[in-house]
Design an enzyme around this catalytic site. Structure first.
Site, PDB file in Angstrom:
ATOM      1  N   GLY A  39       0.798  -1.227   0.000  1.00  0.00           N
ATOM      2  CA  GLY A  39       0.000   0.000   0.000  1.00  0.00           C
ATOM      3  C   GLY A  39       0.826   1.271   0.000  1.00  0.00           C
ATOM      4  CB  ILE A  40      -0.099   4.725   1.014  1.00  0.00           C
ATOM      5  CG1 ILE A  40      -1.227   4.928  -0.001  1.00  0.00           C
ATOM      6  CG2 ILE A  40       0.633   6.043   1.285  1.00  0.00           C
ATOM      7  CD1 ILE A  40      -0.781   5.420  -1.356  1.00  0.00           C
ATOM      8  N   GLY A 113     -10.866  -3.762  -7.436  1.00  0.00           N
ATOM      9  CA  GLY A 113     -12.058  -4.468  -6.974  1.00  0.00           C
ATOM     10  C   GLY A 113     -13.203  -3.542  -6.607  1.00  0.00           C
ATOM     11  N   GLY A 180       1.543  19.316   9.144  1.00  0.00           N
ATOM     12  CA  GLY A 180       1.389  18.064   9.887  1.00  0.00           C
ATOM     13  C   GLY A 180       2.651  17.241   9.691  1.00  0.00           C
ATOM     14  CB  ILE A 182       3.002  14.423   5.151  1.00  0.00           C
ATOM     15  CG1 ILE A 182       2.518  12.998   5.502  1.00  0.00           C
ATOM     16  CG2 ILE A 182       3.509  14.474   3.714  1.00  0.00           C
ATOM     17  CD1 ILE A 182       1.362  12.497   4.651  1.00  0.00           C
ATOM     18  CB  VAL A 269      -5.248  11.650   3.639  1.00  0.00           C
ATOM     19  CG1 VAL A 269      -3.752  11.810   3.474  1.00  0.00           C
ATOM     20  CG2 VAL A 269      -5.570  11.062   5.011  1.00  0.00           C
ATOM     21  CG  ASP A 308      -4.782   5.915   6.016  1.00  0.00           C
ATOM     22  OD1 ASP A 308      -4.597   5.692   7.235  1.00  0.00           O
ATOM     23  OD2 ASP A 308      -3.918   6.422   5.279  1.00  0.00           O
ATOM     24  CG  HIS A 441      24.806   6.414  32.813  1.00  0.00           C
ATOM     25  ND1 HIS A 441      24.290   7.652  32.512  1.00  0.00           N
ATOM     26  CD2 HIS A 441      26.159   6.564  32.927  1.00  0.00           C
ATOM     27  CE1 HIS A 441      25.291   8.523  32.465  1.00  0.00           C
ATOM     28  NE2 HIS A 441      26.427   7.897  32.711  1.00  0.00           N
TER      29      HIS A 441
HETATM   30  C1  LIG Z   1       4.290  10.610   2.687  1.00  0.00           C
HETATM   31  C2  LIG Z   1       3.627   9.786   3.752  1.00  0.00           C
HETATM   32  C3  LIG Z   1       4.331   9.431   4.878  1.00  0.00           C
HETATM   33  C4  LIG Z   1       3.729   8.661   5.864  1.00  0.00           C
HETATM   34  N1  LIG Z   1       4.455   8.320   6.960  1.00  0.00           N
HETATM   35  C5  LIG Z   1       3.871   7.575   7.918  1.00  0.00           C
HETATM   36  C6  LIG Z   1       4.615   7.166   9.060  1.00  0.00           C
HETATM   37  O1  LIG Z   1       5.794   7.474   9.197  1.00  0.00           O
HETATM   38  N2  LIG Z   1       3.999   6.416   9.993  1.00  0.00           N
HETATM   39  C7  LIG Z   1       2.674   6.055   9.861  1.00  0.00           C
HETATM   40  O2  LIG Z   1       2.155   5.371  10.750  1.00  0.00           O
HETATM   41  N3  LIG Z   1       1.950   6.434   8.797  1.00  0.00           N
HETATM   42  C8  LIG Z   1       2.515   7.167   7.820  1.00  0.00           C
HETATM   43  N4  LIG Z   1       1.787   7.514   6.724  1.00  0.00           N
HETATM   44  C9  LIG Z   1       0.378   7.067   6.649  1.00  0.00           C
HETATM   45  C10 LIG Z   1       0.307   5.601   6.214  1.00  0.00           C
HETATM   46  O3  LIG Z   1       0.936   5.444   4.965  1.00  0.00           O
HETATM   47  C11 LIG Z   1      -1.128   5.146   6.153  1.00  0.00           C
HETATM   48  O4  LIG Z   1      -1.738   5.398   7.405  1.00  0.00           O
HETATM   49  C12 LIG Z   1      -1.227   3.663   5.856  1.00  0.00           C
HETATM   50  O5  LIG Z   1      -0.633   3.350   4.621  1.00  0.00           O
HETATM   51  C13 LIG Z   1      -2.694   3.235   5.842  1.00  0.00           C
HETATM   52  O6  LIG Z   1      -2.773   1.878   5.551  1.00  0.00           O
HETATM   53  P1  LIG Z   1      -4.060   1.263   4.839  1.00  0.00           P
HETATM   54  O7  LIG Z   1      -3.841  -0.202   4.808  1.00  0.00           O
HETATM   55  O8  LIG Z   1      -5.280   1.784   5.464  1.00  0.00           O
HETATM   56  O9  LIG Z   1      -4.062   1.847   3.357  1.00  0.00           O
HETATM   57  P2  LIG Z   1      -2.980   2.025   2.239  1.00  0.00           P
HETATM   58  O10 LIG Z   1      -1.610   1.810   2.698  1.00  0.00           O
HETATM   59  O11 LIG Z   1      -3.321   3.315   1.583  1.00  0.00           O
HETATM   60  O12 LIG Z   1      -3.311   0.842   1.236  1.00  0.00           O
HETATM   61  C14 LIG Z   1      -4.515   0.795   0.531  1.00  0.00           C
HETATM   62  C15 LIG Z   1      -4.293  -0.088  -0.676  1.00  0.00           C
HETATM   63  O13 LIG Z   1      -5.545  -0.329  -1.286  1.00  0.00           O
HETATM   64  C16 LIG Z   1      -5.392  -0.366  -2.690  1.00  0.00           C
HETATM   65  N5  LIG Z   1      -6.703  -0.111  -3.279  1.00  0.00           N
HETATM   66  C17 LIG Z   1      -7.464   1.008  -3.121  1.00  0.00           C
HETATM   67  N6  LIG Z   1      -8.627   0.845  -3.776  1.00  0.00           N
HETATM   68  C18 LIG Z   1      -8.601  -0.377  -4.342  1.00  0.00           C
HETATM   69  C19 LIG Z   1      -9.519  -1.115  -5.122  1.00  0.00           C
HETATM   70  N7  LIG Z   1     -10.704  -0.635  -5.444  1.00  0.00           N
HETATM   71  N8  LIG Z   1      -9.156  -2.351  -5.538  1.00  0.00           N
HETATM   72  C20 LIG Z   1      -7.949  -2.871  -5.203  1.00  0.00           C
HETATM   73  N9  LIG Z   1      -7.042  -2.218  -4.462  1.00  0.00           N
HETATM   74  C21 LIG Z   1      -7.374  -0.992  -4.030  1.00  0.00           C
HETATM   75  C22 LIG Z   1      -4.357   0.733  -2.954  1.00  0.00           C
HETATM   76  O14 LIG Z   1      -3.690   0.506  -4.185  1.00  0.00           O
HETATM   77  C23 LIG Z   1      -3.426   0.574  -1.754  1.00  0.00           C
HETATM   78  O15 LIG Z   1      -2.335  -0.272  -2.046  1.00  0.00           O
HETATM   79  C24 LIG Z   1       2.379   8.252   5.714  1.00  0.00           C
HETATM   80  C25 LIG Z   1       1.658   8.605   4.567  1.00  0.00           C
HETATM   81  C26 LIG Z   1       2.270   9.353   3.585  1.00  0.00           C
HETATM   82  C27 LIG Z   1       1.493   9.718   2.351  1.00  0.00           C
END
Ligand SMILES: Cc1cc2nc3c(=O)[nH]c(=O)nc-3n(C[C@H](O)[C@H](O)[C@H](O)COP(=O)(O)OP(=O)(O)OC[C@H]3O[C@@H](n4cnc5c(N)ncnc54)[C@H](O)[C@@H]3O)c2cc1C
Length: 462
Positions: A39-40, A113, A180, A182, A269, A308, A441
């Site tokens: 993911g992200i 999906g 924030g 980011i 976001v 998220d 320490h």
């Molecule tokens: C620049 C940046 C830095 C960050 N740094 C941190 C950090 O240091 N620590 C931290 O805790 N958080 C950080 N975050 C936040 C963190 O990335 C997210 O909270 C986390 O990725 C959320 O996880 P998730 O599984 O909910 O979704 P995501 O990681 O967003 O994954 C969702 C996945 O779903 C897929 N998807 C979406 N719709 C569909 C669909 N219809 N069909 C199939 N696949 C789909 C996407 O392609 C994606 O791969 C950061 C975010 C950014 C942008």
């Protein structure tokens, strides 16, 4: 159509943790991901940014090598190689998740999906279409940067974090909108590599969700390192010109135009709730997020949502924790809801920030008779030895019962140091438990012990 016990839509940290947990509990599980697993977080968020920030930190250390008695004659930066290291780390981790899917016998389906019924997901990948049937479904589609009218991301002049981490040279002058985690991390990163940074924040301080003292310390250090901060400042629109941007701002009725090569939009976001047919099934959403109960069920009991896409806090470890709970619940396994009052939040700018629980202001507002303990890294032997005495540990206790209510660390390794306070809070630790726990320490963690002592007037080294 293949039948599964559990189907997960989205392969980020929420989705893949839920998949592994489901498989561990004996559920026949599939995960549907349109892009790369991880993911992200692994591909475009947490991990690649931390690799870039580490590169910046190494550069800073070498630039200041004379402080450590080391002479470096010629120093230059290979910026594309710095970006490549970050991409390599992400790719390695994403492959690691693919391996974990195979190891746990989870079917990984590549495609976009959408839910077509309470138990069916339809996938499209190019011209290929496929359907899966699942008794339980977990939606984990994540979030994307929020945009505003007049401030759309074009990927060229107005960019998001994704483009920012791929730039092959630091911009000369960058306007960052939003301070924030980011926004602050990119401010640190590009500032270190020589960009002139203008950081614009609508609220009255940087890192506005942190304790006010933390915001003050970060702002002080940012200013010292040359970052220009504009708080209480609203951006109304951005003009995209051929070679630059003009960011229109307003503070207390006074208008100012900030010009830069690029503007980075880092102002929050919004959940990926579109195009997955939530409306068709009547799944309730609120303000761009799916509404869930404490076990992450939506209003349709066999459909869960995690991470998220369910709204704040938008953190990878929250997504993973929710994935664990949702999969346990879906499997009928005993589980405990996520404890949202004990979630660490880390920002990896310079100085780093790690915090959890209530800020001092929140504790007072909640009616606690607050006792605060603070210990500055200036008085820490280890901080002096490593050459970074910026920041402090601040602990917020209930004055009557001595319970730990919140912890706020700013400085070197703050993002690692916060972990012990998460355990302390989970165990409902009182101030003397932390104060009387012998800390090695010399370590930076001694500052945690000293801050606990200070809260009741018994700090030794200050
Ligand atoms: C620049 C940046 C830095 C960050 N740094 C941190 C950090 O240091 N620590 C931290 O805790 N958080 C950080 N975050 C936040 C963190 O990335 C997210 O909270 C986390 O990725 C959320 O996880 P998730 O599984 O909910 O979704 P995501 O990681 O967003 O994954 C969702 C996945 O779903 C897929 N998807 C979406 N719709 C569909 C669909 N219809 N069909 C199939 N696949 C789909 C996407 O392609 C994606 O791969 C950061 C975010 C950014 C942008």
């Amino acid at each position: 159509m293949t039948d599964y016990d559990l189907a997960i839509l989205g392969g980020g940290p929420g989705g893949y943790v839920a998949a592994i947990r489901g498989a561990q509990l004996g559920l026949k599980t599939c995960i549907i991901e349109k892009d790369k697993l991880g993911g992200i977080c692994l591909n475009w968020g947490c991990v690649p940014t931390k690799a870039l920030l580490k590169n910046a930190e190494v550069y800073n250390t070498i630039k200041n090598a004379d402080k450590y008695g080391i002479k470096v004659d010629k120093l230059s930066v290979d910026f594309p190689a710095n970006v490549k290291r970050s991409r390599d780390v992400s790719n390695r981790l994403s492959k690691g998740i693919e391996f974990l899917m195979k190891k746990n016998k989870i079917t990984h389906i590549h495609g976009m999906g959408k839910l077509t019924s309470k138990t069916t997901i339809e996938m499209t990948s190019g011209k290929k279409k496929e359907k899966v049937n699942a008794k339980k479904i977990i939606i984990a589609t994540g979030a994307r940067p929020r945009t505003f009218p007049g401030m759309e991301i074009d990927g060229q002049r107005v960019i998001s974090s994704r483009e920012a981490m791929m730039l092959d040279a630091p911009p000369k002058k960058m306007i960052i909108i939003g301070s924030g985690a980011i926004g602050c991390e990119f401010a640190s990163y590009f500032n270190e590599f020589g960009s002139e940074i203008h950081l614009v924040e609508m609220l009255d301080r940087v890192l506005p969700v942190e304790d006010a003292d933390v915001s003050k310390e970060v702002a002080r250090n940012f200013k010292k390192s040359g970052i220009k901060i504009y708080t209480g400042t609203k951006v109304s629109s951005i003009d995209r010109l051929k070679t630059k941007v003009k960011v229109h701002t307003e503070k207390n009725g006074n208008k100012e135009i900030l010009e830069g090569d690029l503007a980075l939009l880092a102002a929050g976001v919004t959940g990926n709730i579109e195009n997955i047919c939530l409306e068709k099934l009547g799944i309730v959403t609120d303000g761009g997020a799916i509404t869930i109960n404490e076990y992450n069920q939506t209003n349709i009991p066999n459909i869960y949502a995690i991470g998220d896409v369910t709204g704040s806090p938008w953190l990878a470890h929250v997504a993973s924790a929710q994935g664990h709970v949702a999969a346990d619940h879906a499997a009928g396994h005993e589980t405990k809801p996520v404890n949202y009052s004990n979630i660490p939040g880390c920002t990896y700018c310079q100085p780093q920030v790690g915090s959890l629980g209530m800020t001092e202001a929140q504790a007072k507002e909640a009616g606690h008779d607050v006792k605060v303990g603070k210990f500055s890294f200036q008085a820490s032997g280890k901080a002096m030895a490593v050459g970074n005495t910026t920041g402090f540990v601040k602990l917020v206790f209930d004055g009557k019962y001595g319970d730990l209510l919140g912890a706020h660390i700013v400085g070197s390794e703050a993002t690692e140091l916060i972990a012990e306070l998460g355990v302390a809070k989970a165990l409902e630790t009182r101030w003397e438990d932390i104060a009387m726990t012998v800390h090695a320490h010399p370590t930076l963690s001694e500052a945690v012990m000293e801050a606990a002592m200070d809260s009741f007037g018994s700090a030794i080294h200050q």
